[in-house]
Enzyme design. Structure first.
Site, PDB file in Angstrom:
ATOM      1  N   LYS A   7       0.848  -1.206   0.000  1.00 29.69           N
ATOM      2  CA  LYS A   7       0.000   0.000   0.000  1.00 29.69           C
ATOM      3  C   LYS A   7       0.874   1.243   0.000  1.00 29.69           C
ATOM      4  O   LYS A   7       2.047   1.197   0.414  1.00 29.69           O
ATOM      5  CB  LYS A   7      -0.931   0.049   1.219  1.00 29.69           C
ATOM      6  CG  LYS A   7      -0.231   0.115   2.597  1.00 29.69           C
ATOM      7  CD  LYS A   7       0.026   1.531   3.108  1.00 29.69           C
ATOM      8  CE  LYS A   7       0.659   1.537   4.491  1.00 29.69           C
ATOM      9  NZ  LYS A   7       1.574   2.601   4.800  1.00 29.69           N
ATOM     10  N   ASP A  63      -2.452  -2.176  10.538  1.00 27.80           N
ATOM     11  CA  ASP A  63      -2.680  -2.102   9.087  1.00 27.80           C
ATOM     12  C   ASP A  63      -3.266  -3.395   8.504  1.00 27.80           C
ATOM     13  O   ASP A  63      -3.651  -3.428   7.336  1.00 27.80           O
ATOM     14  CB  ASP A  63      -1.358  -1.839   8.351  1.00 27.80           C
ATOM     15  CG  ASP A  63      -0.939  -0.375   8.416  1.00 27.80           C
ATOM     16  OD1 ASP A  63      -1.792   0.463   8.786  1.00 27.80           O
ATOM     17  OD2 ASP A  63       0.231  -0.084   8.111  1.00 27.80           O
TER      18      ASP A  63
HETATM   19  P1  ATP Z   1       4.343  -0.327   7.790  1.00 33.45           P
HETATM   20  O1  ATP Z   1       4.025   0.355   6.504  1.00 33.45           O
HETATM   21  O2  ATP Z   1       3.168  -1.064   8.377  1.00 33.45           O
HETATM   22  O3  ATP Z   1       5.083   0.527   8.755  1.00 33.45           O
HETATM   23  P2  ATP Z   1       6.787  -1.455   6.999  1.00 33.45           P
HETATM   24  O4  ATP Z   1       6.865  -1.455   5.520  1.00 33.45           O
HETATM   25  O5  ATP Z   1       7.430  -0.300   7.668  1.00 33.45           O
HETATM   26  O6  ATP Z   1       5.297  -1.552   7.436  1.00 33.45           O
HETATM   27  P3  ATP Z   1       7.468  -4.236   7.187  1.00 33.45           P
HETATM   28  O7  ATP Z   1       8.181  -4.432   5.899  1.00 33.45           O
HETATM   29  O8  ATP Z   1       6.093  -4.750   7.273  1.00 33.45           O
HETATM   30  O9  ATP Z   1       7.495  -2.697   7.613  1.00 33.45           O
HETATM   31  O10 ATP Z   1       8.351  -4.936   8.351  1.00 33.45           O
HETATM   32  C1  ATP Z   1       9.022  -4.290   9.356  1.00 33.45           C
HETATM   33  C2  ATP Z   1       9.760  -5.306  10.234  1.00 33.45           C
HETATM   34  O11 ATP Z   1       8.917  -6.401  10.574  1.00 33.45           O
HETATM   35  C3  ATP Z   1      10.977  -5.884   9.546  1.00 33.45           C
HETATM   36  O12 ATP Z   1      12.123  -5.296  10.083  1.00 33.45           O
HETATM   37  C4  ATP Z   1      10.924  -7.385   9.801  1.00 33.45           C
HETATM   38  O13 ATP Z   1      11.980  -7.858  10.588  1.00 33.45           O
HETATM   39  C5  ATP Z   1       9.614  -7.653  10.525  1.00 33.45           C
HETATM   40  N1  ATP Z   1       8.792  -8.624   9.780  1.00 33.45           N
HETATM   41  C6  ATP Z   1       8.129  -9.653  10.296  1.00 33.45           C
HETATM   42  N2  ATP Z   1       7.449 -10.337   9.357  1.00 33.45           N
HETATM   43  C7  ATP Z   1       7.687  -9.732   8.192  1.00 33.45           C
HETATM   44  C8  ATP Z   1       7.252  -9.964   6.858  1.00 33.45           C
HETATM   45  N3  ATP Z   1       6.452 -10.992   6.540  1.00 33.45           N
HETATM   46  N4  ATP Z   1       7.678  -9.109   5.902  1.00 33.45           N
HETATM   47  C9  ATP Z   1       8.476  -8.069   6.219  1.00 33.45           C
HETATM   48  N5  ATP Z   1       8.924  -7.808   7.458  1.00 33.45           N
HETATM   49  C10 ATP Z   1       8.526  -8.624   8.450  1.00 33.45           C
END
Ligand code: ATP
Length: 291
Positions: free
Chosen positions: A11, A137
């Protein structure tokens, strides 16, 4: 059904405002969410032996209960006392820790997939109610499409689908912790908040230019001073012909909206050849709501 292949979509936030900090430390937000055609691939396999196994293509991601896909599977396995096990193969393409809800979307896909695979009979609403236990989310990632998110992000109102365009996504090679960003956000009387209602009007009238003109993300006030590369990428996208460019979520990913396909491709190529970042993708608006 023994095997199920799923796509977990990323997203972007067309708008992100923080209204206030609640007593419990969470922040009340007002965000416009949009699913885009950039996705992780997940394969679920039913196994005879009980338990959850996770495999992923990224060596630095956990393959245990710290992975959100594991937590999603566990939640349904425990509640429904499932006897067989599940193997989850996660191929990541969405940038990690990037503000694109990659992990939440993976969890949402596993909830959706397990519900089908094990015939649990849960409705989309049932899945969303369970999803919020994994992350704020997750309910949105189950629903997908264009939506207004309020509360801590879990109160969702579906909107008219956003007009089609090309979305250029670029993740600079830096890490930004969501916790750090929210902790360092200063909310004062004279804080200039993004015009979320302006974006809502643009969506209502199906006017991409109006949407782009009102885009705003309050969290940029924290991240950009620490990481000027975010502003540089935004500038390159706008120079390249984006209607507007902005950081998604708590960053550091930047996206730009393009009406013109050629300009989008040209700017994509320039960014990849430049030295700001190599992680650059072109995606479409994805507006399939889950039923
Ligand atoms: P948001 O937009 O909700 O803040 P994000 O893009 O910042 O999400 P994610 O990529 O979802 O962050 O992941 C952040 C952390 O969560 C990573 O550092 C990782 O170690 C942990 N994590 C656990 N499961 C997953 C997964 N399936 N995919 C990605 N990261 C994951």
């Amino acid at each position: 059904m023994i095997e199920l292949r799923l796509k977990a979509y990323a997203k972007i936030n067309l708008g992100l405002d923080v209204l206030r900090r609640r007593e419990d430390g969470y922040h009340e937000v007002k965000m416009i969410m949009q699913t885009i055609g950039l996705y992780d691939r997940i394969t679920l396999k039913k196994m005879r032996e009980p338990g959850i196994q996770v495999k992923t293509n990224l060596y630095y991601l956990p393959e245990n209960e710290n992975n959100l896909v594991y937590q999603a599977a566990e939640l349904l396995m425990d509640e429904f006392q499932l006897k067989s096990g599940v193997m989850i193969d996660l191929q990541k393409f969405i940038p990690v820790a990037a503000g694109m809800a990659g992990g939440s979307s993976d969890a949402a896909a596993v909830l959706y997939g397990m519900n089908r695979m094990f015939r649990l009979g849960l409705s989309k609403k049932d899945l969303m109610r369970r999803g919020v236990k994994i992350g704020a989310d997750v309910p949105y990632c189950i629903m997908r499409g264009t939506a207004l998110a309020e509360g801590i992000g879990e109160q969702l109102s579906p909107l008219k689908p956003m007009p089609k365009c090309r979305i250029l996504v670029a993740k600079p090679p830096i890490s930004v912790s969501t916790k750090f960003v929210y902790e360092n956000l200063k909310l004062e009387k004279d804080t200039k908040h993004p015009d979320i209602d302006g974006i809502l009007q643009g969506i209502e009238s199906g006017n991409l230019q109006e949407i782009a003109a009102h885009m705003g993300n309050l969290l940029e006030t924290v991240t950009i001073p620490y990481h000027p590369v975010i502003a540089q990428i935004k500038e390159e996208m706008v120079q390249g012909g984006a209607l507007n460019a902005m950081m998604s979520g708590s960053g550091p990913t930047v996206f730009g909206l393009f009406e013109n396909e050629n300009l989008a491709e040209e700017t994509c190529r320039k960014l990849r050849e430049g030295n700001l970042t190599k992680q650059v993708y072109l995606a479409d608006v994805y507006n399939n709501y889950r039923k």
